[in-house]
Design a protein around this motif. Sequence first.
Motif, mmCIF file in Angstrom:
data_model
loop_
_atom_site.group_PDB
_atom_site.id
_atom_site.type_symbol
_atom_site.label_atom_id
_atom_site.label_comp_id
_atom_site.label_asym_id
_atom_site.label_seq_id
_atom_site.Cartn_x
_atom_site.Cartn_y
_atom_site.Cartn_z
ATOM 1 N N GLU A 177 12.240 -4.049 -13.145
ATOM 2 C CA GLU A 177 12.654 -3.047 -13.967
ATOM 3 C C GLU A 177 13.477 -2.825 -15.248
ATOM 4 O O GLU A 177 13.302 -2.306 -16.214
ATOM 5 N N THR B 148 4.748 3.497 -13.014
ATOM 6 C CA THR B 148 4.777 4.663 -12.456
ATOM 7 C C THR B 148 3.417 5.551 -12.988
ATOM 8 O O THR B 148 3.300 6.746 -12.486
ATOM 9 N N GLU B 149 2.708 5.221 -14.047
ATOM 10 C CA GLU B 149 1.604 5.739 -14.769
ATOM 11 C C GLU B 149 0.248 5.492 -13.931
ATOM 12 O O GLU B 149 -0.850 5.627 -14.430
ATOM 13 N N GLY C 277 0.846 5.795 -8.666
ATOM 14 C CA GLY C 277 1.436 4.927 -8.525
ATOM 15 C C GLY C 277 0.791 3.241 -8.398
ATOM 16 O O GLY C 277 -0.439 3.239 -7.927
#
Length: 111
Positions: free
Chosen positions: A11, A44-45, A61
């Motif tokens: 991340e 996340t998309e 996801g």
Amino acid sequence: MQYLLMICGDETAEEHANDGCGGWSEDLERRGKIRGGGGLRPPTEATTIRVRDGEVLLTDGPFTEAKEQIGGFVILDCADLDEALELAARHPAATYGSIEVRPMLGPEDFT
């Protein structure tokens, strides 16, 4: 032979999303090494699709749980694995993430 470079990061790699490659891709394009590639939107998309017993199952996801996600990819045309590894090691993302280098199958592999 063609090699797929999967550019991965956790991340914290998202903060590098707009950094560019510091001339890496431009240099390899001039040398005729790049055959394709691109960056990817955040996991996340993503939408994951599976078909089980004829039923289409969609999941928002990424399907896998992993500390690192693929953020982009490049297809290189190299003489051999050593050249692909040398070029991958020069990619800026190798300094904050990881790059998986994988030989690609060619048309002859499907006959």
